[in-house]
Design a protein around this motif. Sequence first.
Motif, PDB file in Angstrom:
ATOM      1  N   GLN A 157      18.158   0.468   5.108  1.00  0.00           N
ATOM      2  CA  GLN A 157      19.223  -0.291   4.442  1.00  0.00           C
ATOM      3  C   GLN A 157      20.575   0.242   4.904  1.00  0.00           C
ATOM      4  N   GLY A 158      21.346  -0.635   5.532  1.00  0.00           N
ATOM      5  CA  GLY A 158      22.666  -0.222   6.003  1.00  0.00           C
ATOM      6  C   GLY A 158      22.573   0.918   7.004  1.00  0.00           C
ATOM      7  N   VAL A 159      23.222   2.042   6.711  1.00  0.00           N
ATOM      8  CA  VAL A 159      23.160   3.192   7.628  1.00  0.00           C
ATOM      9  C   VAL A 159      22.034   4.148   7.245  1.00  0.00           C
ATOM     10  N   TRP A 160      21.193   3.739   6.324  1.00  0.00           N
ATOM     11  CA  TRP A 160      20.160   4.654   5.832  1.00  0.00           C
ATOM     12  C   TRP A 160      18.760   4.219   6.237  1.00  0.00           C
ATOM     13  N   LEU A 161      17.952   5.224   6.562  1.00  0.00           N
ATOM     14  CA  LEU A 161      16.518   5.018   6.736  1.00  0.00           C
ATOM     15  C   LEU A 161      15.820   5.822   5.647  1.00  0.00           C
ATOM     16  N   PHE A 162      14.703   5.308   5.152  1.00  0.00           N
ATOM     17  CA  PHE A 162      13.976   5.999   4.095  1.00  0.00           C
ATOM     18  C   PHE A 162      12.599   6.379   4.625  1.00  0.00           C
ATOM     19  N   ASP A 163      12.179   7.603   4.364  1.00  0.00           N
ATOM     20  CA  ASP A 163      10.890   8.043   4.885  1.00  0.00           C
ATOM     21  C   ASP A 163       9.804   7.918   3.825  1.00  0.00           C
ATOM     22  N   ALA A 164       8.572   8.205   4.257  1.00  0.00           N
ATOM     23  CA  ALA A 164       7.411   7.980   3.395  1.00  0.00           C
ATOM     24  C   ALA A 164       7.447   8.860   2.150  1.00  0.00           C
ATOM     25  N   ASP A 165       8.204   9.952   2.218  1.00  0.00           N
ATOM     26  CA  ASP A 165       8.303  10.814   1.032  1.00  0.00           C
ATOM     27  C   ASP A 165       9.480  10.438   0.146  1.00  0.00           C
ATOM     28  N   GLY A 166      10.150   9.339   0.497  1.00  0.00           N
ATOM     29  CA  GLY A 166      11.250   8.871  -0.343  1.00  0.00           C
ATOM     30  C   GLY A 166      12.595   9.503  -0.008  1.00  0.00           C
ATOM     31  N   ASN A 167      12.655  10.324   1.054  1.00  0.00           N
ATOM     32  CA  ASN A 167      13.949  10.901   1.450  1.00  0.00           C
ATOM     33  C   ASN A 167      14.766   9.866   2.196  1.00  0.00           C
ATOM     34  N   ARG A 168      16.085   9.918   2.019  1.00  0.00           N
ATOM     35  CA  ARG A 168      16.895   9.036   2.845  1.00  0.00           C
ATOM     36  C   ARG A 168      17.539   9.828   3.963  1.00  0.00           C
ATOM     37  N   LEU A 169      17.609   9.180   5.108  1.00  0.00           N
ATOM     38  CA  LEU A 169      18.142   9.822   6.306  1.00  0.00           C
ATOM     39  C   LEU A 169      19.316   9.002   6.792  1.00  0.00           C
ATOM     40  N   LEU A 170      20.411   9.678   7.085  1.00  0.00           N
ATOM     41  CA  LEU A 170      21.595   8.979   7.584  1.00  0.00           C
ATOM     42  C   LEU A 170      21.374   8.644   9.057  1.00  0.00           C
ATOM     43  N   ASP A 171      21.435   7.374   9.376  1.00  0.00           N
ATOM     44  CA  ASP A 171      21.181   6.959  10.746  1.00  0.00           C
ATOM     45  C   ASP A 171      22.476   6.966  11.549  1.00  0.00           C
ATOM     46  N   ALA A 172      22.633   7.993  12.350  1.00  0.00           N
ATOM     47  CA  ALA A 172      23.808   8.072  13.220  1.00  0.00           C
ATOM     48  C   ALA A 172      23.364   7.898  14.667  1.00  0.00           C
ATOM     49  N   TYR A 173      22.197   7.313  14.839  1.00  0.00           N
ATOM     50  CA  TYR A 173      21.610   7.232  16.177  1.00  0.00           C
ATOM     51  C   TYR A 173      21.371   5.806  16.673  1.00  0.00           C
ATOM     52  N   ASN A 174      20.969   4.918  15.784  1.00  0.00           N
ATOM     53  CA  ASN A 174      20.439   3.626  16.243  1.00  0.00           C
ATOM     54  C   ASN A 174      21.512   2.552  16.366  1.00  0.00           C
ATOM     55  N   ASN A 175      21.622   2.032  17.589  1.00  0.00           N
ATOM     56  CA  ASN A 175      22.600   0.963  17.813  1.00  0.00           C
ATOM     57  C   ASN A 175      21.994  -0.415  17.629  1.00  0.00           C
ATOM     58  N   VAL A 176      20.657  -0.502  17.618  1.00  0.00           N
ATOM     59  CA  VAL A 176      20.033  -1.819  17.474  1.00  0.00           C
ATOM     60  C   VAL A 176      20.401  -2.462  16.127  1.00  0.00           C
ATOM     61  N   PRO A 177      20.241  -1.753  15.007  1.00  0.00           N
ATOM     62  CA  PRO A 177      20.648  -2.363  13.736  1.00  0.00           C
ATOM     63  C   PRO A 177      22.174  -2.366  13.624  1.00  0.00           C
ATOM     64  N   HIS A 183       8.860   9.514   9.592  1.00  0.00           N
ATOM     65  CA  HIS A 183       7.918   8.458   9.205  1.00  0.00           C
ATOM     66  C   HIS A 183       8.687   7.460   8.340  1.00  0.00           C
ATOM     67  N   THR A 184       9.173   6.425   8.983  1.00  0.00           N
ATOM     68  CA  THR A 184      10.076   5.499   8.297  1.00  0.00           C
ATOM     69  C   THR A 184       9.297   4.423   7.551  1.00  0.00           C
ATOM     70  N   VAL A 185       9.787   4.076   6.382  1.00  0.00           N
ATOM     71  CA  VAL A 185       9.148   2.984   5.639  1.00  0.00           C
ATOM     72  C   VAL A 185      10.137   1.884   5.242  1.00  0.00           C
ATOM     73  N   ARG A 186      11.419   2.167   5.337  1.00  0.00           N
ATOM     74  CA  ARG A 186      12.394   1.195   4.837  1.00  0.00           C
ATOM     75  C   ARG A 186      13.762   1.555   5.401  1.00  0.00           C
ATOM     76  N   ARG A 228       0.843  -1.197   0.000  1.00  0.00           N
ATOM     77  CA  ARG A 228       0.000   0.000   0.000  1.00  0.00           C
ATOM     78  C   ARG A 228       0.879   1.248   0.000  1.00  0.00           C
ATOM     79  N   ALA A 229       0.364   2.314  -0.510  1.00  0.00           N
ATOM     80  CA  ALA A 229       1.079   3.595  -0.391  1.00  0.00           C
ATOM     81  C   ALA A 229       1.059   3.971   1.087  1.00  0.00           C
ATOM     82  N   PRO A 230       2.158   4.559   1.605  1.00  0.00           N
ATOM     83  CA  PRO A 230       2.171   4.915   3.022  1.00  0.00           C
ATOM     84  C   PRO A 230       1.094   5.954   3.349  1.00  0.00           C
ATOM     85  N   ALA A 231       0.581   5.868   4.575  1.00  0.00           N
ATOM     86  CA  ALA A 231      -0.413   6.848   5.026  1.00  0.00           C
ATOM     87  C   ALA A 231       0.255   8.223   5.098  1.00  0.00           C
ATOM     88  N   ALA A 232      -0.549   9.264   5.031  1.00  0.00           N
ATOM     89  CA  ALA A 232      -0.010  10.622   5.182  1.00  0.00           C
ATOM     90  C   ALA A 232       0.539  10.766   6.603  1.00  0.00           C
TER      91      ALA A 232
END
Length: 714
Positions: A363-383, A358-361, A328-332
């Motif tokens: 990969q590696g050090v990147w998180l992708f939001d519902a608008d398709g932007n990628r965000l550099l993850d310098a915060y999360n130690n779990v992954p 609003h995360t949807v995906r 499905r397309a992500p909710a607003a």
Amino acid sequence: MSVLETQPPRFTPEQVAEIAADVFGVRGVARDLGSERDATYLIDGGGSDAVLKISNSGEDEAVLDLEQAAIAHALAVDPELPIARPLADRATFDGHHVRLFERLHGRAGGPELDERAVYEFAATHARLNVALRSFFHPAARRDLLWSLEQTPRLRPLLGAIDDTGRRALVEAVVDTFEERVVPQWLRLRAQVVHGDFTLGNVLLGADDRISGIVDFGDCAFGAQAGDFAIAVASLVRGRPREDVFRIARIAVDGYSSRLPFEPDELAVLGHLVAARLAMIVAISAWRVRRYPENAEYIQAEDEDSWALLELFAELGPDAVAQELGAPRAPAATPELAERRAETLGALLTPLTYAQPVHTVRGQGVWLFDADGNRLLDAYNNVPVVGHCHPRVTEAVVRQTRKLNTHARYLYEPLVELAERLLATMPPAAGLDTVMLVNSGSEANDMAWRIATAVTGSGNAIVTEHAYHGVSDAIAALSPEEWPPGYVPSNVTCIHVPSLETKNLDALAATFLDGGLTSDGIWIPAAADVAALVEATHAAGGLFVADEVQAGFGRFGDHLWSFEHYGVTPDIVTLGKPMGNGYPVAAVITRRELVERFPSAGEVFSTFGGNPVAAQAALAVLDVIEDERLLERVARVGALLLSTLGELAEVRGRGLLVGVQLEGPDEAARTVDRLREAGILIGRTGPRGDVLKIRPPLVFGEEHVLLLADALREA
Ligand code: PMP
């Protein structure tokens, strides 16, 4: 198209019986079984029955070879498949190819089939496709109008549909196919498939399982998803509207039980089913004009197909595709945040950042939001080994497909994990016992229960702004969680980073997060940690190394932070990064301590150490080794510290770095500015004035530079 345009062979039953006798020496009464382009007859010999197939004279001999070879191949790979076997070599009669097949017994199935039967039907279909995966034949590249790939070629046939409304339905399906499926077609897994695996071409036994697979006449190289869509169209026809997608999804389950679909296949499945229905009505309209005498056979599926096409048109192609597995397309984002607030209540952790992510995906050090932007993850130690690392993901998926149960049964992954974890502990430490649980809190809670039971004391030492978990007992050991002015009477707080202790009463345990993360990220002097361990032991307590934050290689020099300090804990607790996001945690201690646990004592946590969790944790350990992550952390961590050190006062080790700012407002502003610049960090410390930088360990030099630039800007 030639075989569809050539007159099907016309013989009387008497003539067919004679052919069977003359060509194959098989005697019996001939009964027409119905066929689109061949003549197919049961030769009922009162026990010694067979099926005679007289091919259309337009049929290519290579195609008949293909059919025969495909059947032989599938049976060689999976001899239990209930495929009708050829009983003799192909022969010719009066210019027609004639073949004799084994007669299989069973009944025809229809819309009355229940969920179990549908599931089994699809599972057998997948089994056939597994058996055909390694098969090829030059004629498999045949040009067959019935192949779903040919959907755009329906256009010239549409004139044969008289009703303009209905014609428009089919046109819309072809349009959607061209828009959504054609660009994807060459990405879909393809192989030689049966091509017409439908209820009409299988027989069912008394148990409702397939007892016979017949008619390989549409066998060709094609997309597996297309082949399956043909089966789905057959399974849903004649069903009440409210059952159509439910039954289709059960078929997806059955097929997936043996041959999982790829996301690209599920994304187009709905369009493929629609295309199959469109194909049935369009080819039928076209052929019935040519062969009105065969109208009953040709049009047998028309009414049901129209009903389904109408239902699909009402819902629209997107909804149909989603019913069958398309994403499905992500909710607003604002709407989703509102729904979250409405359903999750006041105790819920608030969203981080002024502008929530609003995360949807990932990969590696990147998180992708519902608008398709990628965000550099310098915060999360779990992954820890990177978001969605394929090794971990596949380990989880494979084990989930195979078995997931609990630790009251014997299975290998749990034992292997326990052995692997113990092997990472310093040999002289005597840490020989592992207990698997589900979260850092649970691990610390278990450590606390052991400590209080073993020592008979209820007193603890923690650092002044520590966090160790959510349970009642552990929240009491987590000053970060305490309301202002509250200090439980059993807890002594020690100052950071000196860790100095004074006059201790009888003690149960000291808990220490090796990175002092919630205290603002500090790396205490090894001698101070050693002194704390000594003081703990002198007061009769156990030293608990809480590795939930600093473990799994975060410091770069060792897997565990207590090794960096050169101390020997009595209990080690692990969590967060352990499963790269899959919940799994552990307590590691000495057997002698566990044995002094109350005699009531067995401990069981339903999900603790389940096979899937264990596989996730094993995969994490493997990746850390294979990718030499410790070396990487040491290298990149040093660069991170030196680079950020040019901008501000920094503390930390490896990829756990704190940046001391002037005050909480500046820190909050900086965190939000970085988020706007597409970089995720957090803040910590008793005053919230320390930037918390704690990325996945696959963070690289290039990411350090991005982060440093953004921080400088901010
Ligand atoms: N110990 C430490 C040092 C932690 O940072 C945390 C979580 N932030 C925990 C324990 C608790 O882990 P969990 O949230 O998995 O229960």
